[in-house]
Design a protein around this motif. Structure first.
Motif, PDB file in Angstrom:
ATOM      1  N   ASN A   1       0.605  -1.314  -0.025  1.00 15.98           N
ATOM      2  CA  ASN A   1      -0.083  -0.073   0.006  1.00 15.98           C
ATOM      3  C   ASN A   1       0.842   1.408  -0.081  1.00 15.98           C
ATOM      4  O   ASN A   1       0.713   2.108  -0.620  1.00 15.98           O
ATOM      5  N   VAL A   2       2.091   1.338   0.753  1.00 15.12           N
ATOM      6  CA  VAL A   2       2.989   2.286   0.744  1.00 15.12           C
ATOM      7  C   VAL A   2       3.657   2.579  -0.807  1.00 15.12           C
ATOM      8  O   VAL A   2       3.843   3.606  -1.142  1.00 15.12           O
ATOM      9  N   GLU A   3       3.912   1.407  -1.309  1.00 11.23           N
ATOM     10  CA  GLU A   3       4.434   1.296  -2.807  1.00 11.23           C
ATOM     11  C   GLU A   3       3.361   2.189  -3.698  1.00 11.23           C
ATOM     12  O   GLU A   3       3.819   2.786  -4.475  1.00 11.23           O
ATOM     13  N   TYR A   4       2.172   1.686  -3.546  1.00 10.68           N
ATOM     14  CA  TYR A   4       1.195   2.232  -4.480  1.00 10.68           C
ATOM     15  C   TYR A   4       0.884   3.529  -4.296  1.00 10.68           C
ATOM     16  O   TYR A   4       0.901   4.361  -5.141  1.00 10.68           O
ATOM     17  N   ALA A   5       1.010   4.193  -2.913  1.00 14.64           N
ATOM     18  CA  ALA A   5       0.845   5.781  -2.797  1.00 14.64           C
ATOM     19  C   ALA A   5       2.000   6.086  -3.526  1.00 14.64           C
ATOM     20  O   ALA A   5       1.957   7.539  -3.907  1.00 14.64           O
ATOM     21  N   ASN A   6       3.341   5.779  -3.076  1.00 16.26           N
ATOM     22  CA  ASN A   6       4.572   6.333  -3.567  1.00 16.26           C
ATOM     23  C   ASN A   6       4.447   6.308  -5.278  1.00 16.26           C
ATOM     24  O   ASN A   6       4.894   7.608  -5.611  1.00 16.26           O
ATOM     25  N   ALA A   7       3.702   5.333  -6.063  1.00 16.04           N
ATOM     26  CA  ALA A   7       3.579   5.462  -7.332  1.00 16.04           C
ATOM     27  C   ALA A   7       2.511   6.480  -7.806  1.00 16.04           C
ATOM     28  O   ALA A   7       2.836   7.143  -8.591  1.00 16.04           O
ATOM     29  N   GLU A   8       1.413   6.863  -7.060  1.00 16.47           N
ATOM     30  CA  GLU A   8       0.873   7.559  -7.529  1.00 16.47           C
ATOM     31  C   GLU A   8       1.257   9.024  -7.143  1.00 16.47           C
ATOM     32  O   GLU A   8       0.909   9.985  -7.972  1.00 16.47           O
ATOM     33  N   ARG A   9       2.116   9.118  -6.372  1.00 13.66           N
ATOM     34  CA  ARG A   9       2.715  10.540  -5.891  1.00 13.66           C
ATOM     35  C   ARG A   9       3.761  10.802  -7.362  1.00 13.66           C
ATOM     36  O   ARG A   9       3.770  11.888  -7.832  1.00 13.66           O
ATOM     37  N   MET A  10       4.304   9.692  -7.779  1.00 10.76           N
ATOM     38  CA  MET A  10       5.240  10.035  -9.073  1.00 10.76           C
ATOM     39  C   MET A  10       4.192  10.326 -10.152  1.00 10.76           C
ATOM     40  O   MET A  10       4.869  11.240 -11.028  1.00 10.76           O
ATOM     41  N   VAL A  11       3.085   9.630 -10.197  1.00  6.86           N
ATOM     42  CA  VAL A  11       2.297   9.975 -11.695  1.00  6.86           C
ATOM     43  C   VAL A  11       1.809  11.481 -11.372  1.00  6.86           C
ATOM     44  O   VAL A  11       1.668  12.234 -12.340  1.00  6.86           O
ATOM     45  N   ALA A  12       1.597  11.704 -10.040  1.00  2.00           N
ATOM     46  CA  ALA A  12       0.992  13.361 -10.118  1.00  2.00           C
ATOM     47  C   ALA A  12       2.035  14.398 -10.273  1.00  2.00           C
ATOM     48  O   ALA A  12       1.720  15.382 -10.879  1.00  2.00           O
ATOM     49  N   PHE A  13       3.260  13.820  -9.930  1.00  2.00           N
ATOM     50  CA  PHE A  13       4.318  15.025  -9.927  1.00  2.00           C
ATOM     51  C   PHE A  13       4.601  14.936 -11.725  1.00  2.00           C
ATOM     52  O   PHE A  13       4.990  16.277 -12.194  1.00  2.00           O
ATOM     53  N   SER A  14       4.643  13.932 -12.352  1.00  2.49           N
ATOM     54  CA  SER A  14       4.536  13.994 -13.800  1.00  2.49           C
ATOM     55  C   SER A  14       3.724  14.692 -14.595  1.00  2.49           C
ATOM     56  O   SER A  14       4.143  15.284 -15.753  1.00  2.49           O
ATOM     57  N   ASP A  15       2.534  15.235 -13.953  1.00  2.00           N
ATOM     58  CA  ASP A  15       1.630  16.044 -14.684  1.00  2.00           C
ATOM     59  C   ASP A  15       2.135  17.432 -14.901  1.00  2.00           C
ATOM     60  O   ASP A  15       1.617  18.215 -15.754  1.00  2.00           O
ATOM     61  N   ASN A  16       3.389  17.751 -14.090  1.00  2.00           N
ATOM     62  CA  ASN A  16       3.729  19.031 -14.209  1.00  2.00           C
ATOM     63  C   ASN A  16       5.156  19.391 -14.871  1.00  2.00           C
ATOM     64  O   ASN A  16       5.729  20.172 -14.961  1.00  2.00           O
ATOM     65  N   LEU A  17       5.426  18.127 -15.685  1.00  2.00           N
ATOM     66  CA  LEU A  17       6.437  18.068 -16.418  1.00  2.00           C
ATOM     67  C   LEU A  17       6.103  17.763 -17.900  1.00  2.00           C
ATOM     68  O   LEU A  17       5.045  17.449 -18.140  1.00  2.00           O
ATOM     69  N   PRO A  18       7.210  18.144 -18.982  1.00  2.29           N
ATOM     70  CA  PRO A  18       6.581  17.962 -20.341  1.00  2.29           C
ATOM     71  C   PRO A  18       6.667  16.590 -20.634  1.00  2.29           C
ATOM     72  O   PRO A  18       7.144  15.731 -20.089  1.00  2.29           O
ATOM     73  N   LYS A  19       5.801  16.466 -21.901  1.00  7.04           N
ATOM     74  CA  LYS A  19       5.535  15.112 -22.207  1.00  7.04           C
ATOM     75  C   LYS A  19       6.056  15.171 -23.811  1.00  7.04           C
ATOM     76  O   LYS A  19       5.901  15.802 -24.719  1.00  7.04           O
ATOM     77  N   VAL A  20       7.052  14.169 -24.058  1.00  7.45           N
ATOM     78  CA  VAL A  20       7.562  13.923 -25.282  1.00  7.45           C
ATOM     79  C   VAL A  20       7.321  12.699 -26.082  1.00  7.45           C
ATOM     80  O   VAL A  20       7.477  11.717 -25.304  1.00  7.45           O
TER      81      VAL A  20
END
Length: 435
Positions: free
Chosen positions: A270-289
Motif C-alpha cells: 500500500n505504501v508502494e502504491y501511494a508512492n507510485a501515485e505520487r510519481m504520476v501526480a508529479f509527472s503532470d507538471n513536467l513536459p511530455k515528449v
C-alpha cells in the motif's frame, strides 16, 4: 405400508450420508468458496492492470478522421490556376454562398519518449496493486480455512453438548419415575417431583437450543464447502493435541509476523502504491515528449476545386502545460500527503501485528490451562455425581442436592467441550497471523 416406506427412506438416507473430516471440509471450502472465487478474479484484474501499465511504454497506432461541411458567404471564387473570377452555381450566386466539403484522415504511430515518470509510476503502482491482489487472495484462503475450522469444531462441540444433554435427560427421567413411585408410597413430597420436572424442562429447552445451533452451523458449513443442503453429513471427531504452546517460539514468530506475514506485506505494498501515485501526480507538471510517424492529410472536393495533401510525416511532439493556476502542484501535494498517510498506516499495521500476535499467544496459553482445569473439573464432577447418585438412592441425599450435582456434571461437560474447541481455534488463529 407408510411405516415401512418411512423406515426404508430413513435407512436409505443414513446409508448415503457423507462422512466428512476436518481436512476434507477445509479442502472443499478452499475449492468452492465464493469469497475465494471473487478474490481470484480480483487477482486476475491486478495482472491485467500490470500488463496494461507495461504496454503504456510501447508504441501505439491510432486512426484519426473527420468530415466537415462548410460554406463561403462570398459570391465569387477564383480558380486555382487561372485566377479567373468564377461563379460555380447560379443559385449559389443568387443566394450569396458557395458550399464546400472535405474530410481528413491519417494513421499515427506514436512512441512515448519522456512522460515525466508517469509510465514508470504507472508500472510501479500496477505492480504494487497486483501484489496486493495476490496477497489478498492468499489472505482470503487463510480466512476461509479459519472460518471452516470454527464452523466444523462448533458442530462437533454442539453434538457433544447434545449427547451430554440427552444423557442427562435419560438420568432425570429415571429419577422421575422413581420419584413417582415414591410419591405414591408417600415416601417423598410432591415438591421433590416438581423440582425434577423443572430440571427436565430446562434440559429439554437446552436440547432444542443446541439442535438449532447445530442446524445453523451445518447450513453455514454446507454453504462454505459447496455441498447441497439436502446432503446429510457425519462429521468425524477432532483430536486436539496437548500442550500446543510448547511448539511456539514467540520471539521468532514476532519477527516473522512483522516482516513476512500477509498483513505486513499488504501494508508495505500500500505504501508502494501511494508512492507510485505520487510519481504520476508529479509527472503532470513536467513536459511530455513523443516521437510520431503519420500518414494522411486533408481532402477537399467540390465542383470546381479539388485538394489532396496526403503524405508521410514524422517528428517529435512536445506538450507542457505551463500554467493551470497551480492545480498540478495541488494534485502532487495531495498525493504526497496520501503517501505520508500510508507510511503512518504501515506503522500502525506493525503495531497491530505485535498486539494481535501477543493477544493470540496469550489466548493459547490461557485456554491451554483452562482446558486442563475444565478436564479436572469434569472428572471431579463425574466422581461427585456417582457418589451423590448412590447416596440419593440410599435416601441420604435430598432431591435438590442430587439435582444440583447432576446439573454440575452436565455443565462441566459443556464447559470442557467449549474449552477444547476454543483452544483449537485459538491455536489456528495464532498460526494464521504468521502466514
Amino acid at each position: 405400508m407408510k411405516k415401512v416406506l418411512g423406515i426404508l427412506f430413513f435407512m436409505s438416507a443414513a446409508a448415503f450420508a457423507r462422512d466428512l473430516t476436518l481436512d476434507e471440509a477445509i479442502e472443499l471450502s478452499l475449492n468452492n468458496s465464493k469469497k475465494i472465487q471473487i478474490s481470484s478474479k480480483n487477482m486476475k484484474i491486478g495482472e491485467l492492470n500490470l500488463a496494461r501499465a507495461f504496454k503504456m511504454a510501447l508504441p501505439s497506432v491510432s486512426y484519426e478522421g473527420s468530415y466537415s461541411r462548410f460554406e463561403h458567404t462570398q459570391r465569387n471564387m477564383y480558380g486555382r490556376e487561372t485566377g479567373v473570377n468564377k461563379i460555380t452555381n447560379i443559385q449559389d450566386a443568387v443566394k450569396g454562398k458557395v458550399e464546400k466539403g472535405g474530410y481528413s484522415s491519417q494513421v499515427v504511430i506514436s512512441q512515448p519518449i519522456f512522460q515525466g515518470g508517469a509510465i514508470l509510476g504507472g508500472i510501479k503502482g500496477a505492480k504494487a496493486q497486483s501484489n496486493i491482489m495476490d496477497l489478498s487472495f492468499v489472505a482470503e484462503k487463510r480466512d476461509v480455512r479459519i472460518d471452516t475450522i470454527q464452523m466444523y469444531s462448533n458442530i462437533v462441540r454442539y453434538q457433544k453438548d447434545l449427547e451430554a444433554l440427552e444423557t442427562s435427560k435419560k438420568e432425570l427421567e429415571i429419577r422421575h419415575k422413581e420419584q413417582q413411585n415414591k410419591l405414591d408410597l408417600k415416601l417423598i413430597i410432591k415438591a421433590d417431583l416438581l423440582k425434577t420436572e423443572v430440571a427436565m424442562l430446562e434440559v429439554d429447552s437446552n436440547i432444542v437450543q443446541v439442535k438449532n445451533l447445530i442446524e445453523v452451523e451445518m447450513k453455514k458449513l454446507k454453504i462454505e464447502t459447496g455441498l447441497t443442503n439436502e446432503e446429510e453429513l457425519n462429521l468425524a471427531d477432532i483430536t486436539v493435541p496437548e500442550e500446543l504452546s510448547k511448539n511456539i517460539d514467540f520471539d521468532k514468530d514476532m519477527v516473522t509476523a512483522k516482516t513476512e506475514s500477509l498483513d505486513a506485506l499488504i501494508s508495505k505494498n500500500n505504501v508502494e502504491y501511494a508512492n507510485a501515485e505520487r510519481m504520476v501526480a508529479f509527472s503532470d507538471n513536467l513536459p511530455k515528449v513523443n516521437a510520431f510517424v503519420q500518414y494522411g492529410g486533408y481532402e477537399r472536393d467540390s465542383m470546381d476545386d479539388t485538394f489532396h495533401n496526403e503524405e508521410w510525416r514524422g517528428g517529435v511532439s512536445v506538450s507542457w502545460e505551463l500554467f493551470n493556476f497551480g492545480s498540478g502542484i495541488d494534485n502532487f501535494r495531495a498525493a504526497n500527503e496520501g503517501y505520508k498517510i500510508e507510511k503512518l498506516n504501515d506503522s500502525i499495521a506493525q503495531d497491530n501485528i505485535e498486539i494481535n500476535l501477543t493477544t493470540a499467544y496469550s489466548e493459547v496459553v490461557r485456554l491451554e490451562k483452562l482446558r486442563t482445569a475444565m478436564r479436572s473439573s469434569l472428572e471431579a464432577s463425574q466422581e461427585n455425581y456417582n457418589i451423590d447418585t448412590e447416596r440419593y438412592k440410599a435416601g441420604l441425599l435430598s432431591t435438590q442436592d442430587y439435582l444440583n450435582s447432576e446439573a454440575q456434571l452436565r455443565q462441566s461437560k459443556v464447559d470442557y467441550n467449549k474449552a477444547e474447541t476454543d483452544y483449537l481455534v485459538a491455536f489456528e488463529k495464532y498460526r494464521s497471523l504468521l502466514i
